[in-house]
Design a protein around this motif. Structure first.
Motif, short mmCIF file in Angstrom:
data_model
loop_
_atom_site.label_atom_id
_atom_site.label_comp_id
_atom_site.label_asym_id
_atom_site.label_seq_id
_atom_site.Cartn_x
_atom_site.Cartn_y
_atom_site.Cartn_z
N GLN A 757 31.12 36.43 7.61
CA GLN A 757 31.20 35.64 9.14
C GLN A 757 30.47 35.80 9.82
O GLN A 757 29.85 33.97 9.84
N GLU A 758 29.47 36.24 10.61
CA GLU A 758 28.16 35.79 10.87
C GLU A 758 27.63 34.99 10.36
O GLU A 758 26.66 33.73 10.18
N GLN A 759 27.44 35.44 8.63
CA GLN A 759 26.52 34.50 7.84
C GLN A 759 26.95 32.94 7.82
O GLN A 759 26.18 31.90 7.32
N ARG A 760 28.62 33.01 7.49
CA ARG A 760 29.01 31.83 7.19
C ARG A 760 28.56 30.81 8.52
O ARG A 760 28.46 29.35 9.05
N LYS A 761 28.65 31.57 10.33
CA LYS A 761 28.53 30.67 11.07
C LYS A 761 27.41 30.35 11.30
O LYS A 761 26.60 29.28 11.75
N ARG A 762 26.57 31.04 10.68
CA ARG A 762 24.78 30.34 10.96
C ARG A 762 24.43 29.36 9.75
O ARG A 762 23.80 28.68 10.21
N ASP A 763 25.24 29.42 8.69
CA ASP A 763 25.24 28.64 7.97
C ASP A 763 25.38 26.97 8.10
O ASP A 763 24.62 25.95 8.01
N SER A 764 26.85 27.12 9.27
CA SER A 764 27.37 26.15 9.28
C SER A 764 27.14 25.29 10.66
O SER A 764 26.94 24.33 10.98
N ALA A 765 25.84 26.37 11.27
CA ALA A 765 25.16 25.69 12.76
C ALA A 765 24.71 24.25 12.88
O ALA A 765 24.22 23.39 12.89
N PRO A 766 23.60 24.30 11.76
CA PRO A 766 22.27 22.75 11.64
C PRO A 766 23.13 22.07 11.51
O PRO A 766 23.09 21.35 11.46
N LEU A 767 24.66 22.04 11.10
CA LEU A 767 25.86 20.89 10.06
C LEU A 767 26.48 20.16 11.15
O LEU A 767 25.80 18.79 12.14
N VAL A 768 26.62 21.33 11.83
CA VAL A 768 27.15 20.68 13.50
C VAL A 768 25.98 20.16 14.68
O VAL A 768 26.40 19.50 15.57
N GLY A 769 25.17 20.59 14.52
CA GLY A 769 23.60 19.87 15.36
C GLY A 769 23.36 17.97 14.89
O GLY A 769 23.74 17.98 15.67
#
Length: 771
Positions: A757-769
């Protein structure tokens, strides 16, 4: 938020480091210990190198025989004292009579005392005497007024014999008080001892007061017979001393756990062996009808000892070979079952536990070592897929990743049918392969079992003793009715009749109802329950015998005794016996089922549940018919061990023998029991074999069931959760049910889920930015 997740992971890891409670190790360890213990029990219990030369059933039978003698003697003493006291009370309640008339009346009604006498208490003068000389000089009349002064006592005669003295008072207004004394020997009324048994009455010091069955040396002819007589007398004396010591114990402390049936102290003894015959004995102290309930007879402190010589059996039912082979087979089969569980269930689960711990620590370089089959294989494959997902591969790209790493296919095409549940079933089948033959096949005792001759003989003699006991009890009841009828006479009022009847019914619990019936059929006085209906003025069957059965059908037989009242023109005293009183006389341990049947072989009473006026089984009916064939004056008792498809049955029948009013009933007492319930070597071996099989089944079911509930079922559930997690389910939280190996793997999977779950959040964070 990352710090919070790190704390949660640290908490889960700390739980995983806890010592495992339960888990897969205890059931397998307990199963191993139980199988080792059972192997030892099997080797010792079934592989004894020898057996007792005298079966335990024979020793138990001698104990029961002595108990029968003790019960008979206690009942006889108490009955004699009660009869003497009641008769004296009835005389005292009426007009004064002469001492000679008192003794004549007692002698005509009761033929049980060897001597009777009436003594004037104040002067000590003998007023009347009948029978043998009563040892009046041994009585201190000055102590009669003390507590227990009128209790029965034992006195020693000059010739060495002992006599039991019973006392009662004769009191009339304006006359000196008189003492009624009855003397009797300490012999066993109605105890059938057989041809070769000796029986003795022993006091608290071990001294023999009375004995029967041991010949005196001067009564035999040859030197061998004299030597045997001396040996028997010496052995009986030794048994008497030992029995007197043992009967001083408390009844609860003297009995083995689970034993019962006799409220007092009893047991069996082994003696010396001479020319292949071993002397065995049973002993029993006089005890009350209920535990802890004493009577006048029990206060005398007497013990009954019954001795018999039994032929020893040098043969053996089984040697050590069968027990050793059975134990070795159990060790081999048990080792296979335990090895199967260790190799296919425990070891893969422990390996899976270590692999899951490795992944949670971040060691993702090596592929997961996947077990070969079962739920652990499914979980192992899921862990491998999760390892690659932690390395960055998507959840739906497992096939390509597997091709690149060369670790094999990540998704199972088909689940293995050989799961942990099947492995447990295979282990159970292995253990059942040993237990089932022990339960059903080995050491079966069939209809060829040899029943010791002494068992059959004791069944016959004990049945004869009960038959005579029932006959004597009915005769005693009829004698009471005769005594009451003679004392009522032709001038007693109905009110006084009721007092006499009520006193008789209270003192003797054998009657359900006792009443005076006139010649026209009306009841003039009654005590107890309502009488059964009688034909008014009947002159037929109900009055044709002194004791008879009033009905021929119904739920309960009605047995009644009759005694005509002199001077009242055909009026009678009628006493209806309680059927429970008759049934209570039949309740003796070690005899099986006991029935009283009439002349037409219909059941009148029994020691267990029965249908009144029902018929006996055919084989027992033939036995009763055979024993009723008269030889000389009486029909002797008979016994047989018959064999059929149900096994071996020991049965005996004894018709009423001897005199008295009850003889005209022509009743027969019949008893039978399966030989399988006796402690005979063949049945002992069968029972031990069956017990070993039952213990094997119990150990397998308990331990394998424990393993299934604690490990296999949670493991099957965890396999589905692990596959769902590997397929991409990140929402389902995994909770461990137990702090064991399966729970540890569950906690590791939960940590992996949180990491993904944490890995998925880290991977999706730049896309949001970027958006």
């Amino acid at each position: 938020m990352a710090a919070s997740s790190s704390k949660r992971r640290h908490k889960v890891r700390r739980r995983a480091d806890m010592s495992l409670l339960g888990g897969i190790r205890p059931p397998i360890a307990v199963l191993s210990a139980l199988l080792l213990s059972l192997a030892g029990i099997t080797a010792l219990g079934l592989g004894r190198a020898s057996q007792d030369s005298v079966p335990e059933a024979v020793l138990t039978s001698q104990q029961h025989f002595a108990e029968d003698g003790a019960i008979t003697m206690r009942a006889s003493i108490d009955e004699s004292v009660t009869d003497l006291t009641r008769t004296a009370g009835l005389f005292s309640a009426g007009d004064p009579v002469s001492p000679d008339a008192v003794l004549d009346k007692i002698g005509s009604v009761y033929q049980k005392w060897t001597g009777t006498a009436v003594v004037e208490i104040e002067s000590g003068r003998m007023l009347a005497a009948r029978g043998e000389n009563v040892p009046v000089t041994a009585i201190d009349t000055g102590k009669l007024a003390e507590k227990d002064g009128l209790s029965p006592r034992i006195v020693r005669l000059q010739n060495g014999e002992s006599r039991l003295l019973a006392f009662a008072l004769l009191s009339w207004p304006d006359r000196p008080q008189q003492l009624l004394i009855a003397s009797n020997s300490l012999r066993f009324p109605g105890v059938s001892k057989g041809q070769f048994r000796s029986i003795a009455v022993v006091d608290t010091t071990g001294h023999i007061l009375s004995r029967d069955g041991v010949a005196e040396p001067e009564q035999v002819k040859t030197a061998k017979q004299r030597a045997d007589a001396k040996r028997s007398a010496k052995q009986l004396t030794s048994f008497a001393e030992t029995a007197a010591t043992k009967t001083k114990q408390h009844p609860l402390k003297a009995k083995e756990p689970g034993s019962g049936g006799f409220p007092g102290v009893s047991g069996s003894l082994r003696g010396n062996s001479v020319r292949g015959d071993r002397a065995v004995a049973g002993y029993a102290a006089l005890a009350g009808p209920q535990p802890g309930e004493g009577t006048l007879a029990t206060s005398l402190g007497l013990t009954v000892v019954a001795m018999v010589d039994v032929a020893e059996d040098p043969t053996r039912v089984a040697g050590p070979f069968f027990g050793l082979v059975s134990a070795a087979a159990l060790l081999l089969i048990g080792a296979l079952a335990v090895a199967l569980l260790l190799g296919t269930v425990q070891r893969p689960l422990l390996k899976l536990f270590l692999e899951s711990r490795r992944l949670t620590r971040g060691d993702l370089t090596r592929p997961v070592s996947v077990p070969r089959f079962g739920e652990t294989a499914r979980i192992g494959r899921a862990l491998e897929r999760l390892r690659r997902q932690l390395l960055g591969e998507p959840a739906d790209g497992d096939a390509g990743a597997a091709g690149r790493t060369g670790s094999g296919p990540s998704r199972p095409g088909r689940r293995s049918r050989l799961g942990s549940r099947a492995l447990i079933i295979i282990s159970g089948v292995l253990l059942l392969a040993w237990s089932a033959p022990m339960l059903l096949l080995f050491n079966r005792a069939d209809s060829t079992v040899a029943v010791p001759e002494q068992i059959v003989s004791d069944q016959r003699e004990r049945t004869h003793t009960i038959s005579d006991r029932v006959r004597r009890a009915l005769n005693e009841g009829h004698a009471d009715l005769v005594s009451v009828a003679s004392l009522i006479g032709n001038r007693t009022s109905p009110d006084d009749m009721e007092k006499v009847l009520e006193r008789t019914r209270t003192e003797h619990q054998r009657y359900r109802s006792i009443y005076v019936r006139s010649a026209d059929g009306s009841v003039q006085a009654r005590a107890g329950e309502k009488p059964h209906a009688l034909p008014a003025g009947a002159k037929g069957k109900p009055l044709s015998q002194p004791i008879t059965v009033l009905n021929e059908s119904g739920k309960e037989p009605s047995v009644a005794g009759y005694a005509e009242i002199p001077g009242r023109n055909g009026a009678m005293v009628i006493g209806e016996f309680r059927i429970d009183f008759i049934n209570a006389l039949l309740k003796r341990p070690g005899l099986g089922q006991v029935r009283v049947v009439d002349s037409e072989h219909r059941i009148i009473g029994g020691n267990t549940g029965y249908l009144a006026f029902d018929s006996l089984p055919e084989r027992l009916d033939e036995l009763v018919s055979g024993t009723n064939q008269r030889v000389g004056m009486n029909a002797p008792a008979g016994a047989i061990a018959y064999r059929d498809g149900d096994g071996v049955q020991v049965a005996a029948a004894s018709p009423f023998a001897g005199g008295g009013a009850a003889k005209q009933l022509r009743w027969t007492v019949v008893s039978w029991q399966p030989a399988s319930g006796l402690a005979i070597p063949e049945y002992n071996l069968q029972n031990r074999t069956v017990l070993a099989g039952l213990l094997g089944v119990t150990a397998a079911v308990a331990c394998l069931g424990w393993l299934y509930i604690v490990v296999v079922r949670p493991l099957r559930e965890l396999a589905g959760q692990a596959e769902s997690l590997a397929d991409g389910d990140r929402r389902t939280v995994l909770f461990p049910h137990h702090h064991d190996e399966v729970g540890a793997v569950t906690r590791s999977l939960e940590i992996v889920r949180q990491q993904l779950q944490e890995q998925r959040k880290r991977d999706s964070a730049p896309l949001v930015g970027r958006n």
